[in-house]
Design a protein around this motif. Structure first.
Motif, PDB file in Angstrom:
ATOM      1  N   SER A   1       1.932 -11.991   7.363  1.00 15.53           N
ATOM      2  CA  SER A   1       0.694 -11.917   6.495  1.00 15.53           C
ATOM      3  C   SER A   1       0.903 -11.978   5.059  1.00 15.53           C
ATOM      4  O   SER A   1       1.837 -11.997   4.510  1.00 15.53           O
ATOM      5  CB  SER A   1       0.265 -10.349   6.889  1.00 15.53           C
ATOM      6  OG  SER A   1      -0.237  -9.872   7.994  1.00 15.53           O
TER       7      SER A   1
ATOM      8  N   GLU B   1      -8.681  -4.968   9.612  1.00 13.94           N
ATOM      9  CA  GLU B   1      -9.837  -4.700  10.210  1.00 13.94           C
ATOM     10  C   GLU B   1     -10.461  -3.326   9.867  1.00 13.94           C
ATOM     11  O   GLU B   1     -11.725  -3.541   9.690  1.00 13.94           O
ATOM     12  CB  GLU B   1      -9.641  -4.618  12.098  1.00 13.94           C
ATOM     13  CG  GLU B   1      -9.431  -6.112  12.347  1.00 13.94           C
ATOM     14  CD  GLU B   1     -10.578  -7.070  11.984  1.00 13.94           C
ATOM     15  OE1 GLU B   1     -11.682  -6.670  12.267  1.00 13.94           O
ATOM     16  OE2 GLU B   1     -10.166  -8.207  11.671  1.00 13.94           O
TER      17      GLU B   1
ATOM     18  N   TYR C   1       0.037  -7.837   9.621  1.00 13.39           N
ATOM     19  CA  TYR C   1      -0.754  -6.602   9.639  1.00 13.39           C
ATOM     20  C   TYR C   1      -2.214  -7.077   9.792  1.00 13.39           C
ATOM     21  O   TYR C   1      -2.572  -7.991   9.719  1.00 13.39           O
ATOM     22  CB  TYR C   1      -0.584  -5.822   8.424  1.00 13.39           C
ATOM     23  CG  TYR C   1       0.771  -5.652   8.103  1.00 13.39           C
ATOM     24  CD1 TYR C   1       1.493  -4.536   8.611  1.00 13.39           C
ATOM     25  CD2 TYR C   1       1.708  -6.642   7.450  1.00 13.39           C
ATOM     26  CE1 TYR C   1       3.032  -4.457   8.396  1.00 13.39           C
ATOM     27  CE2 TYR C   1       2.996  -6.414   7.114  1.00 13.39           C
ATOM     28  CZ  TYR C   1       3.499  -5.184   7.699  1.00 13.39           C
ATOM     29  OH  TYR C   1       4.875  -5.045   7.458  1.00 13.39           O
ATOM     30  N   SER C   2      -3.164  -6.099   9.968  1.00 13.40           N
ATOM     31  CA  SER C   2      -4.459  -6.250  10.051  1.00 13.40           C
ATOM     32  C   SER C   2      -5.362  -5.450   9.096  1.00 13.40           C
ATOM     33  O   SER C   2      -5.063  -4.465   8.628  1.00 13.40           O
ATOM     34  CB  SER C   2      -4.840  -5.418  11.730  1.00 13.40           C
ATOM     35  OG  SER C   2      -6.412  -5.645  11.803  1.00 13.40           O
TER      36      SER C   2
END
Length: 147
Positions: free
Chosen positions: A21, A118, A115-116
């Motif tokens: 990321s 969201e 990683y996210s």
């Protein structure tokens, strides 16, 4: 990584399909301001990324291109890197301190670290404005100005 590639001290890595990321400082600032302004962010932990994943090989290629350096047609095979890392592990044990390249270094290079974002998107409306592949030339130019 940029400095090492620019100095010819970073070997061409194989494509291993790992995921990394990235995030631009502009988006870190945006996320920080969102978190500071929104009461629901109090006590929360948010991860901020540009929303894409990149392999180490992709990063290597993008950096070479941004530096104006040809991307080598060859790469150091993963098996060779693992052998070198094991030798580095042995040297570390004998010296009692980490060697410049060992299994931990190899994992940092070829392992995944993605990683996210969201949660911050959902809760605070974060939307990344910059992605690494569109920003790398600016990053390289900035690094060269500082050098």
């Amino acid at each position: 990584m940029i400095q090492a590639i620019d100095g010819g001290r970073f070997p061409p890595l194989p494509e291993v399909g790992n995921k990394r990321s990235m995030v631009h400082v502009v988006d870190v600032v945006q996320a920080t301001l969102l978190a500071a302004e929104r009461p629901q962010a109090s006590g929360q932990i948010y991860v901020v990324t540009d929303g894409r994943t990149y392999s180490t090989r992709q990063l290597y290629v993008m950096i070479c291109q941004a530096l104006g350096r040809p991307v080598p047609k060859w790469f150091v095979p993963g098996s060779v890197l693992r052998v070198i890392a094991k030798v580095g592990d042995s040297i570390s044990r004998v010296r009692g301190q980490p060697f410049v390249f060992d299994s931990e270094s190899l994992e940092k290079l070829l392992g995944s670290a993605w990683y996210s974002s969201e949660k911050i998107k959902r809760e605070l409306g974060y939307r990344p404005k910059r992605v690494f592949d569109d920003s790398i030339e600016e990053i390289v130019a900035h690094r060269k100005r500082l050098a």
